[in-house]
Write an enzyme that holds these catalytic residues in place. Sequence first.
Site, PDB file in Angstrom:
ATOM      1  CB  THR A 228     -23.155  -0.852   2.332  1.00  0.00           C
ATOM      2  OG1 THR A 228     -23.761  -2.126   2.128  1.00  0.00           O
ATOM      3  CG2 THR A 228     -24.205   0.236   2.296  1.00  0.00           C
ATOM      4  CE  LYS A 231     -26.846  -3.545   3.945  1.00  0.00           C
ATOM      5  NZ  LYS A 231     -26.484  -2.242   3.347  1.00  0.00           N
ATOM      6  NE  ARG A 237     -23.502   0.977  10.052  1.00  0.00           N
ATOM      7  CZ  ARG A 237     -24.433   0.029  10.019  1.00  0.00           C
ATOM      8  NH1 ARG A 237     -24.282  -1.060  10.710  1.00  0.00           N
ATOM      9  NH2 ARG A 237     -25.513   0.174   9.289  1.00  0.00           N
TER      10      ARG A 237
HETATM   11  N1  DSN Z   1     -30.768  -1.099   6.181  1.00  0.00           N
HETATM   12  C1  DSN Z   1     -30.210  -1.977   5.179  1.00  0.00           C
HETATM   13  C2  DSN Z   1     -30.721  -3.354   5.315  1.00  0.00           C
HETATM   14  O1  DSN Z   1     -30.935  -3.793   6.436  1.00  0.00           O
HETATM   15  O2  DSN Z   1     -30.906  -4.042   4.324  1.00  0.00           O
HETATM   16  C3  DSN Z   1     -30.404  -1.430   3.842  1.00  0.00           C
HETATM   17  O3  DSN Z   1     -30.000  -0.124   3.817  1.00  0.00           O
END
Ligand code: DSN
Length: 423
Positions: A228, A231, A237
């Site tokens: 992704t 993060k 996103r």
């Molecule tokens: N929902 C994500 C997380 O919080 O790690 C993973 O997809």
Amino acid sequence: MHVPSIPALTAADPQLAALVEREAERQHDKLRLIPSENYVSTAVLEASGTVLTNKYSEGYAGRRYYEGQQLIDPIETLAVDRARALFGVDHANVQPYSGSPANLAVYLAFAEPGDPVLGMALPMGGHLTHGWSVSATGRWFRSVQYGVRRETGRLDLDQVRDLARRERPKLIFCGGTAIPRTIDFPAFAEIAREVEAVLVADIAHIAGLIAGGAHPSPVGHADVISTTTHKTLRGPRGAMLMCTQAHAKALDKAVFPGLQGGPHNHTTAGIAVSLHEAAQPSFAAYAAQVVRNAQALATALLDRGFDLVSGGTDNHLILADLTSKGIGGKPAAQALDRAGIECNYNTVPFDPRKPFDPSGIRLGTPALTTRGLSQAQMPTLAGWIDEAIAAATKEDEATLTRIAGEVRELLAEYPMPGWSSRP
Ligand code: DSN
């Protein structure tokens, strides 16, 4: 005030605008410890909110099914080239809508329904799409799951090797959502090579650490890298798939037309900006600080008697088993939220409790590091966490309210990208 400001939204839909403003304020005032969240820069916010959202672009640069791609093509190519340069890969696809569709595209590219696939079990730290039973990946494939060792909380590579030899999976996933330790990509590659499986490194959680040099890279070891972008990488996103030239065609075909229609061009632009930001020297400093903060927070929690899965962390993430504190993860996370500290309740390996009421909480430092907090403040944070959890066991709301005020006071000193208390 939302930055960039939202006067047209405020005029057209004041109800929605007020909710957005309140969410921005909430993000400003809370100590955000969910390890998969961050604060994007104002530049990323601006790119994500552009007229690029108006355009359909099914296909890839130079091969689209709609006209009018004179500017979308160079935007997507810029994002692709920046991903290739940042991670040192042959090929990148920036179109997956998010991590789960990106992983589904990998199945579509390299496996048939019913094929054996190997991934880390969700309660052990893996991800739903690595073959967990309730996911389409667990239902449509013959999923085999590995875990961690009970004594150490660390990955059981012997189990991975044994399962791989026995089941001969088409795909092996490494990486996950609650793994506090360094992933040994070369060891996984050796196993995958032996059984002729495609090795998929899901680096969603650690992509920013890899880009910043704070975690080893899977490049040269994994056949496919899935991530992704929102993060530790600190983009909008979205998601990306990266691979060697040999797998490029299969993956591109699986994303479009296999699984998705038109890419979200406004998101592609935001990804391009975040990749540019991640290539700056300041991002390497950020990645190193994320780890330093997580390790300082882990040490301070251990000093206060917390039981941390694997005994600590090598990365941005801490998984705490609250059994010895006499409280479940869910009531603890809810109390922490009331104390201005946002985290998520989480299963711990071999958890005797149910996923919706598990034993643990998951904490991480990507967002607070973006705000500018350093390791010197982590003992204070650990103190608040400890005190709030103790207060929760005694239904002491006054203490939670007091901590929330102290958190707000601390964070007032650390500006938040995307929102300002000063107009
Ligand atoms: N929902 C994500 C997380 O919080 O790690 C993973 O997809």
